[in-house]
Motif scaffolding. Sequence first.
Motif, short mmCIF file in Angstrom:
data_model
loop_
_atom_site.label_atom_id
_atom_site.label_comp_id
_atom_site.label_asym_id
_atom_site.label_seq_id
_atom_site.Cartn_x
_atom_site.Cartn_y
_atom_site.Cartn_z
N ALA A 191 17.84 22.01 -1.62
CA ALA A 191 18.98 22.00 -2.52
C ALA A 191 20.21 22.37 -1.70
N ALA A 192 20.69 21.40 -0.93
CA ALA A 192 21.77 21.67 0.02
C ALA A 192 23.06 21.03 -0.42
N GLN A 193 24.15 21.64 -0.03
CA GLN A 193 25.44 21.01 -0.21
C GLN A 193 26.37 21.52 0.89
N GLY A 194 27.36 20.70 1.22
CA GLY A 194 28.27 21.05 2.30
C GLY A 194 28.47 19.87 3.21
N LYS A 195 29.01 20.13 4.40
CA LYS A 195 29.31 19.03 5.31
C LYS A 195 28.83 19.34 6.71
N ALA A 196 28.61 18.27 7.46
CA ALA A 196 28.33 18.35 8.89
C ALA A 196 29.14 17.26 9.56
N GLN A 197 29.57 17.50 10.78
CA GLN A 197 30.38 16.50 11.48
C GLN A 197 29.96 16.41 12.92
N ARG A 198 29.92 15.18 13.42
CA ARG A 198 29.58 14.91 14.81
C ARG A 198 30.55 13.86 15.32
N CYS A 213 21.88 26.70 0.91
CA CYS A 213 20.61 26.02 0.70
C CYS A 213 19.46 27.00 0.83
N HIS A 214 18.29 26.55 0.36
CA HIS A 214 17.09 27.37 0.45
C HIS A 214 16.46 27.32 1.83
N PRO A 215 16.23 26.13 2.43
CA PRO A 215 15.67 26.11 3.78
C PRO A 215 16.69 26.55 4.80
N SER A 216 16.28 26.63 6.05
CA SER A 216 17.16 27.11 7.10
C SER A 216 18.29 26.12 7.36
N LYS A 217 19.40 26.64 7.89
CA LYS A 217 20.52 25.77 8.24
C LYS A 217 20.10 24.75 9.28
N LYS A 218 19.22 25.14 10.17
CA LYS A 218 18.78 24.22 11.22
C LYS A 218 18.10 23.00 10.62
N VAL A 219 17.27 23.21 9.59
CA VAL A 219 16.56 22.11 8.94
C VAL A 219 17.56 21.17 8.27
#
Length: 334
Positions: free
Chosen positions: A278-285, A4-10
């Motif tokens: 413009a993000a893609q991918g996954k996050a899990q909690r 993505c363009h912005p930071s991973k944290k965002v």
Amino acid sequence: MFSCHPSKKVIRRRFFSLLKSHLLALSLFICLSPAAGATESPEQISQLLSRMSQALRERDYRGLFTYEFGGALQTLQITHQVTQGVEHEHLEYLNGPSRRVERKGRDISCLSAADQVLRGMLPALDGNFHGLSQHYHFYLRDEQRIAGRTAIVLQIVPRDEYRYGYTLSIDKETSLPLGAMTLGVNRRVLERLQFASLDLVPSDDWVEGVEATARVKRTSWTGCESPSEVLGWDLSWMPSGFVSAGSSVLPDVGELKLYTDGLSAFSVFVRPMEKSVAAQGKAQRGATVAYMQQQMFNGQPMTITVVGEIPARAAQRIAGGIRQVSAEVISNDH
């Protein structure tokens, strides 16, 4: 990982804002391997799950429980009361920032699919066991003692790789769930919930005033008669046994569709892509996964997000199978 363009944290913050509404979904209490032999009789399990569902809707109870997910541990207090056939529920976080969630206004006879999945700690399961048995094995285990009470332990093992396993510890006297745990690959514990105390005698001071420092979110349960929105897209694939549990258009969220198999649930969000993201991918909690990708709809870039208590491989396959539906098809279906 995200691209993505912005930071991973965002991006992660955006994902986890979507996850919050799902954090009290299905969980399990104890990790046991299935025994050899046949599963329990459908009638026996169906009655057990039906009693649990009825207890969650109709009983007055107040208790303290711990909720463990993704290496974090939270302590919460829940109060559930039924007044003149209408449910009132209060959930207060006892550690971390002061927060409280209040919900009210649902008649106890309301059994829509969406309410069964999203109503609280565990979904209602009335009358749906025979369909579930096509996708899960059910085993009764030895009784356990939780919060000073005797619990019946029900182990639920998935028949495929597109859903999680569960174990429920159900109070023998009241049929309320006292403990729960969600199990992933190789029976790895993803989420764990367990009551430390449970009070079944209602009191006028159960619903106390909220401190000025507390953040309070007040919502009302959606009525059973609320119609679903007709949207211009659909899924070309989802795990067998899942059915639609409603759809809507939400401000600042986009178009939403809900699906459930009676035990597990997931949501699909579709909205125009923001130019800055413009993000893609996954996050899990814990057991809740969010998978995001982009797709073109009539020349317009759209962001597709799948959020739910399903394995990541299922979420990715669902997101990759979103298809547009023509107005003619929508008209014929409705």
